[in-house]
Design a protein around this motif. Structure first.
Motif, PDB file in Angstrom:
ATOM      1  N   GLY A  34       0.824  -1.201   0.000  1.00  0.00           N
ATOM      2  CA  GLY A  34       0.000   0.000   0.000  1.00  0.00           C
ATOM      3  C   GLY A  34       0.860   1.252   0.000  1.00  0.00           C
ATOM      4  N   GLU A  35       1.832   1.266   0.908  1.00  0.00           N
ATOM      5  CA  GLU A  35       2.699   2.437   0.991  1.00  0.00           C
ATOM      6  C   GLU A  35       3.507   2.628  -0.285  1.00  0.00           C
ATOM      7  OE1 GLU A  35       5.021   1.918   4.537  1.00  0.00           O
ATOM      8  OE2 GLU A  35       3.272   2.216   5.835  1.00  0.00           O
ATOM      9  N   ALA A  36       3.804   1.527  -0.967  1.00  0.00           N
ATOM     10  CA  ALA A  36       4.590   1.612  -2.192  1.00  0.00           C
ATOM     11  C   ALA A  36       3.708   1.873  -3.428  1.00  0.00           C
ATOM     12  CB  ALA A  36       5.399   0.336  -2.391  1.00  0.00           C
ATOM     13  N   ARG A  37       2.408   2.094  -3.209  1.00  0.00           N
ATOM     14  CA  ARG A  37       1.465   2.378  -4.290  1.00  0.00           C
ATOM     15  C   ARG A  37       1.426   1.247  -5.326  1.00  0.00           C
ATOM     16  NH1 ARG A  37       4.942   6.356  -4.501  1.00  0.00           N
ATOM     17  NH2 ARG A  37       5.159   6.309  -6.767  1.00  0.00           N
ATOM     18  N   LEU A  38       1.577   0.020  -4.830  1.00  0.00           N
ATOM     19  CA  LEU A  38       1.462  -1.130  -5.739  1.00  0.00           C
ATOM     20  C   LEU A  38       0.110  -1.780  -5.475  1.00  0.00           C
ATOM     21  CD1 LEU A  38       5.040  -2.694  -5.497  1.00  0.00           C
ATOM     22  CD2 LEU A  38       3.999  -1.634  -7.520  1.00  0.00           C
ATOM     23  N   THR A  39      -0.790  -1.676  -6.446  1.00  0.00           N
ATOM     24  CA  THR A  39      -2.097  -2.304  -6.249  1.00  0.00           C
ATOM     25  C   THR A  39      -1.922  -3.815  -6.351  1.00  0.00           C
ATOM     26  OG1 THR A  39      -2.534  -2.198  -8.603  1.00  0.00           O
ATOM     27  CG2 THR A  39      -3.324  -0.360  -7.265  1.00  0.00           C
ATOM     28  N   HIS A  40      -2.842  -4.527  -5.716  1.00  0.00           N
ATOM     29  CA  HIS A  40      -2.714  -5.990  -5.725  1.00  0.00           C
ATOM     30  C   HIS A  40      -4.048  -6.623  -5.399  1.00  0.00           C
ATOM     31  CE1 HIS A  40      -2.865  -6.081  -1.294  1.00  0.00           C
ATOM     32  NE2 HIS A  40      -2.185  -4.943  -1.376  1.00  0.00           N
ATOM     33  N   HIS A  55       1.713 -15.415  -0.919  1.00  0.00           N
ATOM     34  CA  HIS A  55       1.301 -15.283  -2.324  1.00  0.00           C
ATOM     35  C   HIS A  55       0.396 -14.069  -2.446  1.00  0.00           C
ATOM     36  CE1 HIS A  55      -1.169 -16.001  -5.954  1.00  0.00           C
ATOM     37  NE2 HIS A  55      -0.013 -16.431  -6.438  1.00  0.00           N
ATOM     38  N   VAL A  56       0.713 -13.187  -3.391  1.00  0.00           N
ATOM     39  CA  VAL A  56      -0.138 -12.026  -3.626  1.00  0.00           C
ATOM     40  C   VAL A  56      -0.583 -12.062  -5.080  1.00  0.00           C
ATOM     41  CG1 VAL A  56      -0.361  -9.521  -3.484  1.00  0.00           C
ATOM     42  CG2 VAL A  56       1.208 -10.720  -1.941  1.00  0.00           C
ATOM     43  N   ALA A  57      -1.876 -12.067  -5.289  1.00  0.00           N
ATOM     44  CA  ALA A  57      -2.406 -12.130  -6.657  1.00  0.00           C
ATOM     45  C   ALA A  57      -2.331 -10.750  -7.300  1.00  0.00           C
ATOM     46  CB  ALA A  57      -3.857 -12.620  -6.613  1.00  0.00           C
ATOM     47  N   GLY A  58      -2.087 -10.756  -8.605  1.00  0.00           N
ATOM     48  CA  GLY A  58      -2.201  -9.545  -9.427  1.00  0.00           C
ATOM     49  C   GLY A  58      -1.541  -8.301  -8.872  1.00  0.00           C
ATOM     50  N   VAL A  59      -0.219  -8.302  -8.806  1.00  0.00           N
ATOM     51  CA  VAL A  59       0.499  -7.118  -8.335  1.00  0.00           C
ATOM     52  C   VAL A  59       0.794  -6.221  -9.548  1.00  0.00           C
ATOM     53  CG1 VAL A  59       2.586  -6.282  -7.195  1.00  0.00           C
ATOM     54  CG2 VAL A  59       1.560  -8.462  -6.493  1.00  0.00           C
ATOM     55  N   ALA A  60       0.603  -4.924  -9.381  1.00  0.00           N
ATOM     56  CA  ALA A  60       0.878  -3.978 -10.471  1.00  0.00           C
ATOM     57  C   ALA A  60       2.324  -4.117 -10.923  1.00  0.00           C
ATOM     58  CB  ALA A  60       0.611  -2.552  -9.991  1.00  0.00           C
ATOM     59  N   ASP A  61       2.566  -4.000 -12.262  1.00  0.00           N
ATOM     60  CA  ASP A  61       3.914  -4.128 -12.812  1.00  0.00           C
ATOM     61  C   ASP A  61       4.851  -3.057 -12.299  1.00  0.00           C
ATOM     62  OD1 ASP A  61       3.797  -6.296 -14.618  1.00  0.00           O
ATOM     63  OD2 ASP A  61       2.385  -5.081 -15.790  1.00  0.00           O
ATOM     64  N   ARG A  62       4.289  -1.852 -12.200  1.00  0.00           N
ATOM     65  CA  ARG A  62       5.129  -0.774 -11.698  1.00  0.00           C
ATOM     66  C   ARG A  62       4.280   0.212 -10.925  1.00  0.00           C
ATOM     67  NH1 ARG A  62       8.805   1.210 -15.492  1.00  0.00           N
ATOM     68  NH2 ARG A  62       8.931   3.117 -14.298  1.00  0.00           N
ATOM     69  N   GLN A  63       4.969   0.997 -10.106  1.00  0.00           N
ATOM     70  CA  GLN A  63       4.261   2.021  -9.351  1.00  0.00           C
ATOM     71  C   GLN A  63       3.769   3.087 -10.313  1.00  0.00           C
ATOM     72  OE1 GLN A  63       7.774   3.124  -7.148  1.00  0.00           O
ATOM     73  NE2 GLN A  63       6.801   2.525  -5.236  1.00  0.00           N
TER      74      GLN A  63
END
Lengths: 705, 293
Positions: A34-40, A55-63
């Motif tokens: 969350g703090e790194a602005r990476l949606t997941h 395991h984290v599903a669907g992490v954004a490729d980049r901030q």
């Protein structure tokens, strides 16, 4: 968007550490992402003794790119009267890499401030995760951690591999001297060696491990073990409730590839008390006992081993031998114990020191027997109960010298149920002995039997007064004799009896029983009473009472626990009434004005000089008794309402119209006497309402005196 | 595999791994950890690998030679590896294979067991290793010895030889174990166990042991003061054993117990300090030899 798969591979992590570690891992992952602005998407965890997996599903490729405001000095500090930037402004601008003229301004709750709007360039997720993963790994707190490398970074056990994948790419970092990669390990004995994981797919990862004798999901392992245990019990009975879930949770995290084997022991061991056999099975070996429909143990037990179902014969044989050795020992000890029973150990207790300065355990049992009598009287127990408790008191420490307790210290107290019955004592005696250590945990169950209640309370009073007499007081976090826990237990027990009992005389009695002369310290009882008052205060707060109500109730006494709790309860109800402020004001004002006035003397109606004063005097004479009666009956809410009704409005008028401190000394003294009597009618018996906080000041933090 | 072959095979196996095969230290002690090859050499920066068998005397465990599992003196096989290698678990499992245990056919488990020796001021984290429910080894990463943080960290494996032999030989009574060449464990040790149990529980002169404890303690401090590290350490072991004997005779009350253990621990600390200083003054010879410096 790619999934994230992260696995920390370690040497066997203690079973009890795993669930809390997974919770922390999931929570800090969510926070950091969350703090790194990476949606997941969904966060999942799994573990075996040798790995913690995230395991984290669907992490954004980049901030995403973002803007951030860096706050600087206040505008007042940043610019002088001429509007020229000050040193503060110049310094801030330099630090932010902008010209002073580019500083922006905005309003904040603290005034107008300078700021700089910064553009944050989004970074690739893999790069950010390479920083996050080591951080969330090191952030896991364990009950005990160890070091194994010169860098001395702690973890529960040595970390030997790190699998870190985002999609099909490795997230590169080094931690604990291990370079992250795409490898995990199969079962170290059944299928040793590395496994390459191509991408961060949870199902594929799970199946790859399954093929190598590892069931990575704890929930699945637990369900599997439960199912196998239930089918292995079929026809015999069931695993007793008091051990099943506890053992199951632990055992689930002691294995990666479980199977259940049913084993047997010699029927001759069935003459060992069931609780001993159960302890021998569960305490060290984590074996599951089986109980028949009659509640007695069967000559079978279940082993959860860390391997598939093959070779069950070998495993059965080995474990049966281990239990055989333990039960042989237990049987040997139990038989030796039969020779002396409990009574046979009473004399021996003379040789066992209790606490230095408090004599032997024999002395202690003598004290307990005497104290039980005093308590029986104070609590109104019947003669039969008192006799049972006395009998139990004499025997209650004897099991310390039994062989079985030497071998299984956790059976202390409990084993006396069996041994007392074996010796022919009534069941109530054994029950009282077992119960006298209750509650065994802070919020544990209280003794249920009447004699157990007496003996348990006597035990706590003796422990507490003994320590206070020797000056062994708890301080800060230091409470080596667990006096806080014991005092809490004593308060709970007294509360449960519901009896009105004055504590101090009992404490004095308990002190008088201690060895002389070094336990005669005269201040011991007062100190202990103060200590108990503080615990009582804490108990009240723990139950949600506001500070000021608790202090007010303490102000009218705390020696009688049940009475205190009843008064506090009444106050909590009254404080919701519309008439509460008037009641508080009445008590507070009568208290304030009569404070410091000379004591003694009777109210003389002939000296009443004002009609309102006369009215108050008549109200006191006519209705005071009625209020007192309600107080005596413990009907505190009714007493309070009646008090408010009788005195409230009149007092209000009195204080607005009558000048109290007149020059005529006899009239003044009589008037103060009247007000004091009215005040004491409430404060002496219900609560010192001058403690009530009506304004916005924050409440005092401790009970004080 | 008979008892002596078990000792020889394990020794050979670990010697091949790179261990110095020491002999038991010629003095009574409660555990292999007391051997200076572990207690002292675990301290300081010098690399060190060793294996030795250590007769371990626990007077209170004596059962007059009548109990099939318990004895007042048993044998520990002690391995210490400093610094602890990354494959510490694998090399241990290899040693089980070396003595003929088919680990894939058994249930081998590592169960949390944090180790602490209040007498030596030592702590470690690790496991007891189970073989089908039977504890056969203590596997520990030392964290502290004599109150000093270990740096580097070493790993210790303590094998319970009698238990392992009982598994290997399929015996239910340790006195029936084959020691070697037709002689059994019972032939060698049963009478000894009976006599030492008599001594430990009945005959030991309590007053004398109390006096000896005091004497040993003084001597230890005097020698440590003089920088005679090893002679001083001998007296730490003597103190510890005198304490164990007094304990078995139940001659030490609960309240004295902690204090007496504390006295031994202080001695151990003094000697360890002297040892650490001495190795430093000597320029850590084993570090030089390993080419680290």
């Amino acid at each position: 968007m790619p999934d994230l798969l992260y696995e920390i591979g370690a040497e066997e992590i203690p079973a009890g550490y795993i669930a809390p570690a997974l919770e922390q891992l999931a929570a800090s992952a969510a926070r950091e992402l969350g703090e790194a602005r990476l949606t997941h998407g969904a966060i999942r965890t799994a573990a075996t003794p040798r790995r913690l997996t995230l395991h984290v599903a669907g992490v954004a490729d980049r901030q995403p790119d973002a803007e951030e405001d860096a706050l600087g000095p206040s505008v007042k500090a940043a610019f002088d009267a001429q509007g020229a930037p000050t040193k503060a402004a110049l310094g801030f601008a330099r630090a932010q890499g902008v010209e002073p003229a580019q500083l922006l301004r905005k309003m904040t709750p603290r005034g107008e401030y300078c700021y700089v709007r910064k553009r944050l360039q989004g970074r690739p997720a893999a790069e950010v995760l390479a920083e996050i993963l080591p951080r969330i790994t090191l952030a896991i707190g364990f009950p005990k951690s160890m070091v194994w490398l010169p860098e001395r970074k702690p973890f529960a056990r040595p970390v030997r591999s790190l699998l870190a994948l985002l999609g099909d790419a490795v997230i590169p970092f080094t931690l604990f001297g291990v370079v992250s990669g795409r490898r995990t390990e199969g079962h170290p004995i059944l299928s040793p060696g590395p496994i390459e994981i191509p991408r961060a797919d949870l199902t594929a990862y799970r199946e790859a491990l399954r093929a190598r004798c590892v069931i990575v999901d704890g929930v699945e392992r637990k369900a599997l073990i439960r199912r196998e245990i239930e089918s292995a019990c079929a026809g015999l009975g069931r695993v007793p409730d008091d051990v099943f879930e506890r053992l199951l949770d632990e055992v689930t995290n002691l294995v990666q590839y479980p199977s259940v084997t049913r084993c047997a022991f010699h029927a001759e061991f069935l003459d060992v008390p069931d609780m001993v056999t159960k302890a021998a099975m569960t305490e060290h070996q984590r074996y599951f006992p089986i109980e028949g429909p009659d509640g007695r143990l069967r000559a079978h037990f279940l082993v959860v081993s860390d391997r598939g179902p093959e070779q069950a014969g070998l495993i059965r044989h080995g474990n049966e031998k281990v239990l055989h050795a333990r039960l042989s020992d237990a049987q040997f000890f139990d038989r030796k114990d039969r020779d002396l029973n409990l009574s046979g150990h009473i004399e021996g207790l003379r040789g066992v020191a209790f606490l230095k300065g408090l004599g032997s355990y024999y002395d202690k049992t003598q004290r307990l027997a005497a104290l039980v009598d005093a308590l029986a009287e104070a609590l109104g127990a019947d003669a039969g109960t008192a006799a049972t408790a006395r009998q139990a008191a004499a025997l209650c420490k004897a099991d310390l010298l039994t062989e079985i307790v030497g071998e299984f210290p956790a059976l202390q107290g409990e084993i006396s149920r069996v041994y007392a019955a074996r010796e022919g004592h009534p069941e109530a005696v054994g029950t009282a002995i077992a119960e006298h250590y209750m509650p065994r945990a802070a919020d544990g169950a209280l003794p249920a039997s009447p004699a157990g209640t007496l003996l348990s309370l006597a035990e706590k009073l003796d422990n507490m007064i003994g320590c206070f007499a020797l000056g062994l007081l708890p301080s800060g976090s230091q409470d080596p004799y667990a006096l806080r826990r014991q005092s809490q237990a004593a308060l709970r027990i007294i509360e449960r009896t519901g009896r009105r009992v004055a504590l101090k005389p009992l404490l004095r009695r308990a002190q008088a029983l201690l060895p002389k002369p070094h336990c005669d310290a005269p201040e011991a009882v007062d100190r202990l009473a103060d200590f108990l008052r503080d615990r009582l205060f804490q108990t009240a707060l723990d139950r949600g009472a506001p500070h000021d109500l608790a202090r007010a109730a303490l102000g009218a006494g705390h020696d009688d626990i049940c009475d205190f709790l009843a008064r506090l309860d009444a106050l909590r109800g009254l404080s919701q009434d519309a008439g509460w402020p008037e009641l508080v004001a009445a008590v507070e004002r009568t208290g304030n004005i009569s404070r410091g006035a000379p004591e003694g003397g009777a109210i003389d109606p002939a000296l009443f000089a004002e009609p309102l004063e006369r009215d108050l005097g008549e109200r006191l004479a006519r209705r005071g008794r009625e209020i007192e009666d309600l107080e005596t009956q413990g009907r505190y809410a009714e007493a309070s309402r009646l008090y408010a009704q009788v005195f409230g409005p009149t007092l209000h008028e009195f204080f607005s119209k009558v000048f109290v401190n007149v020059d005529d000394a006899p009239v003044r003294a009589n008037r103060l006497r009247l007000l004091r009597e009215i005040n004491r009618l409430y404060t002496a018996r219900i609560a010192d309402l001058s403690q009530i906080v009506t304004g916005t000041q924050s409440p005092p933090r401790d009970a004080g005196s | 595999m008979d008892f002596q072959s078990l000792i020889l095979t394990l020794t050979r196996h670990w010697a091949d791994y790179g261990c110095v095969a020491l002999l038991p230290y010629d003095m009574e002690k409660g555990a292999g950890t007391f051997n200076p090859g572990t207690f002292l050499r675990a301290l300081g920066p010098e690399p060190w690998k060793t294996i030795y068998v250590e007769p371990s005397r626990r007077p209170a465990d004596g059962r007059y030679g009548e109990n099939p599992f318990r004895v007042g003196m048993h044998h520990q096989m002690q391995v210490l590896v400093k610094p602890a290698p990354a494959d510490a678990q694998k090399i241990y499992l290899d040693s089980l294979k070396a003595i003929g245990i088919d680990i894939a056919a058994h249930d081998v488990r590592f169960i949390e067991d944090d180790w602490e020796s209040p007498t030596l001021g030592a702590t470690g984290l690790g496991w007891q290793v189970w073989l089908d429910g039977l504890e056969i080894t203590q596997y520990t990463y030392f964290q502290q010895v004599a109150g000093f943080a270990c740096d580097p960290i070493c790993v210790e494996y303590t094998y319970g030889l009698e238990r392992i032999a009982m598994v290997l030989q399929g015996k239910d009574n340790l006195f029936d174990l084959e020691w070697g060449n037709g002689v059994t464990y019972g032939d060698l040790r049963r009478r000894e166990e009976f006599e030492t149990s008599r001594y430990n529980f009945e005959a030991a002169d309590v007053a004398m042991l109390h006096r000896l404890f005091e004497t040993y303690e003084k001597e230890c401090l005097r020698l440590a003061e003089m920088g005679l590290v090893m002679p001083a350490y001998d007296y730490v072991m003597k103190c510890s054993h005198a304490f164990n004997l007094l304990d078995a005779r139940r001659a030490i009350s609960v309240s004295e117990r902690t204090a007496t253990i504390g006295r031994v621990r202080r001695l151990a600390r003094r000697v360890a300090e002297a040892w650490v200083r001495q190795r430093e003054e000597m320029g850590h010879p084993l570090l030089k030899k390993a080419g680290v410096v």
